[in-house]
Write an enzyme that holds these catalytic residues in place. Structure first.
Site, mmCIF file in Angstrom:
data_model
loop_
_atom_site.group_PDB
_atom_site.id
_atom_site.type_symbol
_atom_site.label_atom_id
_atom_site.label_comp_id
_atom_site.label_asym_id
_atom_site.label_seq_id
_atom_site.Cartn_x
_atom_site.Cartn_y
_atom_site.Cartn_z
ATOM 1 N N GLU A 190 -12.772 -28.727 -12.867
ATOM 2 C CA GLU A 190 -14.078 -28.395 -12.876
ATOM 3 C C GLU A 190 -14.332 -28.080 -11.562
ATOM 4 O O GLU A 190 -14.062 -28.775 -10.637
ATOM 5 C CB GLU A 190 -14.863 -29.222 -13.777
ATOM 6 C CG GLU A 190 -16.340 -29.071 -13.627
ATOM 7 C CD GLU A 190 -17.079 -30.302 -14.457
ATOM 8 O OE1 GLU A 190 -16.491 -31.480 -14.283
ATOM 9 O OE2 GLU A 190 -18.234 -30.124 -14.823
ATOM 10 N N LYS A 205 -20.420 -24.699 -20.080
ATOM 11 C CA LYS A 205 -20.254 -26.148 -20.433
ATOM 12 C C LYS A 205 -21.244 -26.498 -21.169
ATOM 13 O O LYS A 205 -22.620 -26.231 -20.918
ATOM 14 C CB LYS A 205 -20.314 -26.888 -19.326
ATOM 15 C CG LYS A 205 -19.968 -28.471 -19.359
ATOM 16 C CD LYS A 205 -20.010 -29.120 -18.120
ATOM 17 C CE LYS A 205 -19.756 -30.810 -18.247
ATOM 18 N NZ LYS A 205 -19.537 -31.355 -16.975
ATOM 19 N N CYS A 215 -15.019 -30.754 -18.971
ATOM 20 C CA CYS A 215 -15.273 -32.368 -18.571
ATOM 21 C C CYS A 215 -16.034 -33.032 -19.833
ATOM 22 O O CYS A 215 -15.485 -33.342 -20.649
ATOM 23 C CB CYS A 215 -16.212 -32.410 -17.233
ATOM 24 S SG CYS A 215 -15.605 -33.941 -16.517
HETATM 25 C C1 ACM Z 1 -18.506 -34.495 -15.911
HETATM 26 O O1 ACM Z 1 -18.883 -33.708 -17.000
HETATM 27 N N1 ACM Z 1 -18.046 -33.788 -14.657
HETATM 28 C C2 ACM Z 1 -18.337 -35.838 -15.987
#
Ligand code: ACM
Length: 263
Positions: A38, A109, A142
């Site tokens: 990421e 995300k 993530c």
């Molecule tokens: C995250 O979502 N970077 C822990």
């Protein structure tokens, strides 16, 4: 199909140097898909919204997207990883899936983690599955991991392999990924970063341990906590299309949805 994971330590804010580093780590790689962490080019701990805005790039054809298109064509492999995307007033944590022909898919995300909620906008696109070189591919980022719905949605949409780019700071995901692979009978490849960022009074220690599981829970790739490396595994994506856990148990059609309360 060959799927690789690059685990490394980006230097915060050194976008050009990080992209160069990735280019040299991947220069003679032989993969169909390579995963990056990421926010692989910028780093993770932004001091505030203005700083994030300074590093955010438009899509398509921001600096990072352009660099990945060039690299993807050069190494003849798709490349997956996330960057901060500016779109009007919104900044998303956006994953790119860049193909060697330049065609690119994005995923924004959905589940923001901790301080990301201060600066980023939650993703507004659905989890989607698409074809690449005979594999059905899904993307997540993530903290999406803590919601089993993320994996389940992608698996129900037909994913053979779930690509997961991460900057993990909690110690749970690497183990939890096993459960999501076997309960959905999918391949999961998770690329994490290593190193520490200490900025704005916030310390993040990233946990490495990038991992890839088969639909039956075999470990195909596993990296150390501090390992900087590229590792590759060969898979048959169609192995994920057998959803029988036993002769009489199909992990999707045996679900008793009338007993689940998911809202
Ligand atoms: C995250 O979502 N970077 C822990």
């Amino acid at each position: 199909m060959k799927v690789g994971i690059l685990q490394y330590k980006p230097e915060f804010g050194e976008v050009e140097a990080n992209l160069d580093r990735i280019g040299s780590l991947l220069s003679d790689i032989d993969t169909d898909i390579i995963l990056l962490p990421e926010l692989f080019a910028t780093g993770y701990v932004f001091e505030n919204g203005d700083e994030l805005r300074y590093y955010a790039e438009p899509f398509p054809d921001g600096r990072t997207h352009k660099a990945l298109k060039v690299l993807s064509e050069k190494i003849d492999s798709a490349i997956f990883g996330s960057f901060p995307e500016i779109n009007g007033d919104n900044i998303y944590n956006t994953a790119l899936f860049v193909r060697p022909d330049g065609k690119t898919r994005i995923y924004r995300k959905i589940h923001l983690f901790d301080r990301e909620k201060l600066f980023f906008t939650p993703g507004n696109l659905p989890f989607e599955v698409f074809e690449f070189r005979g594999a059905r591919v899904g993307m997540m980022i993530c903290f999406d991991w803590i919601f089993p719905e993320s994996y389940r949605t992608l698996a129900l949409k037909g994913a053979d392999i779930i690509l997961h780019c991460s900057n993990l700071v909690l110690p749970f995901c690497q183990k939890a990924t096993y459960a999501h692979a076997v309960s959905n009978r999918v391949f999961i490849a998770m690329a994490n970063r290593i190193g520490t960022e200490n900025r704005a009074g916030v310390e993040c220690v990233f946990t490495g341990g990038s991992i890839m599981y088969s639909p039956t829970g075999d470990v195909l790739i596993e990296m150390g906590e501090d390992e900087e490396n590229v590792r590759v595994a060969e898979i048959s994506p169609s192995d994920a299309r057998n959803k029988f856990a036993t002769e009489r148990n199909h992990v999707f059609s045996d679900r008793r949805t009338e007993f689940y309360e998911l809202d």
